[in-house]
Design a protein around this motif. Structure first.
Motif, PDB file in Angstrom:
ATOM      1  N   TYR A  55       0.653  -1.310   0.145  1.00 31.28           N
ATOM      2  CA  TYR A  55       0.099   0.181   0.262  1.00 31.28           C
ATOM      3  C   TYR A  55       0.992   1.337   0.048  1.00 31.28           C
ATOM      4  CZ  TYR A  55      -2.946   3.779   1.522  1.00 31.28           C
ATOM      5  OH  TYR A  55      -4.163   4.589   1.571  1.00 31.28           O
ATOM      6  N   LEU A  56       1.944   1.279   0.825  1.00 27.88           N
ATOM      7  CA  LEU A  56       3.053   2.344   1.023  1.00 27.88           C
ATOM      8  C   LEU A  56       3.263   2.429  -0.258  1.00 27.88           C
ATOM      9  CD1 LEU A  56       4.220   1.652   4.402  1.00 27.88           C
ATOM     10  CD2 LEU A  56       1.963   3.959   3.736  1.00 27.88           C
ATOM     11  N   GLY A  57       3.707   1.467  -0.672  1.00 27.48           N
ATOM     12  CA  GLY A  57       4.851   2.004  -1.988  1.00 27.48           C
ATOM     13  C   GLY A  57       3.840   2.273  -3.729  1.00 27.48           C
ATOM     14  N   ASN A  58       2.567   1.858  -3.435  1.00 30.78           N
ATOM     15  CA  ASN A  58       1.605   2.192  -4.347  1.00 30.78           C
ATOM     16  C   ASN A  58       1.459   3.783  -3.910  1.00 30.78           C
ATOM     17  OD1 ASN A  58       1.182   0.146  -5.992  1.00 30.78           O
ATOM     18  ND2 ASN A  58      -0.398  -0.546  -4.495  1.00 30.78           N
ATOM     19  N   CYS A  59       1.437   3.998  -2.876  1.00 28.29           N
ATOM     20  CA  CYS A  59       0.769   5.371  -2.875  1.00 28.29           C
ATOM     21  C   CYS A  59       2.153   6.522  -3.030  1.00 28.29           C
ATOM     22  CB  CYS A  59       0.874   6.133  -1.394  1.00 28.29           C
ATOM     23  SG  CYS A  59      -0.855   5.396  -0.550  1.00 28.29           S
ATOM     24  N   LEU A  60       2.885   5.542  -2.704  1.00 28.50           N
ATOM     25  CA  LEU A  60       4.245   6.951  -3.409  1.00 28.50           C
ATOM     26  C   LEU A  60       5.217   6.309  -4.736  1.00 28.50           C
ATOM     27  CD1 LEU A  60       6.139   7.084   0.560  1.00 28.50           C
ATOM     28  CD2 LEU A  60       4.199   8.381  -0.110  1.00 28.50           C
TER      29      LEU A  60
END
Length: 120
Positions: A55-60
């Protein structure tokens, strides 16, 4: 629905703030700094930030491994703490409330250098 209620339920992000004690640390990568700013927003809940690396990777716009590396770096530098569990959510990340005190000398040095650059 009132405008205030709509704002409370709106999942948008107005910005990512990176505090000076993180920004001024030359040992942190730009990814580490950006992730910290993002985590700071997500970790305000009682249960901390429970977002996955995916999730964090997708957001950033980063790969999961980059997120994992940055989380480990932020833990190593004691900017965050992470607690792992065997059931979902598997991890909770919290921002270290003492980080400002821990890195106050770094911030003072940074601010002194910043003032000197602006006085030239």
């Amino acid at each position: 629905m009132s405008e205030e209620t709509t704002k409370k339920n709106d999942p948008t992000l107005s910005g990512i703030g990176v505090p000076t004690e993180v920004f001024a640390n030359p040992e942190l990568t730009q990814t580490d700094k950006l992730l910290f700013g993002f985590l700071q927003n997500l970790a305000k809940r009682t249960e901390g930030c429970t977002a996955s690396n995916r999730y964090l990777g997708n957001c950033l716009f980063l790969k999961e491994q980059a997120i994992s590396n940055s989380i480990n770096t932020l833990i190593q530098w004691k900017y965050i703490t992470a607690f792992y569990k065997k059931k979902y959510p598997y991890r909770s990340i919290y921002i270290n409330p003492d980080r400002e005190k821990m890195y106050k000398d770094l911030v003072h040095t940074f601010n002194d250098n910043f003032r000197d650059l602006n006085n030239d």
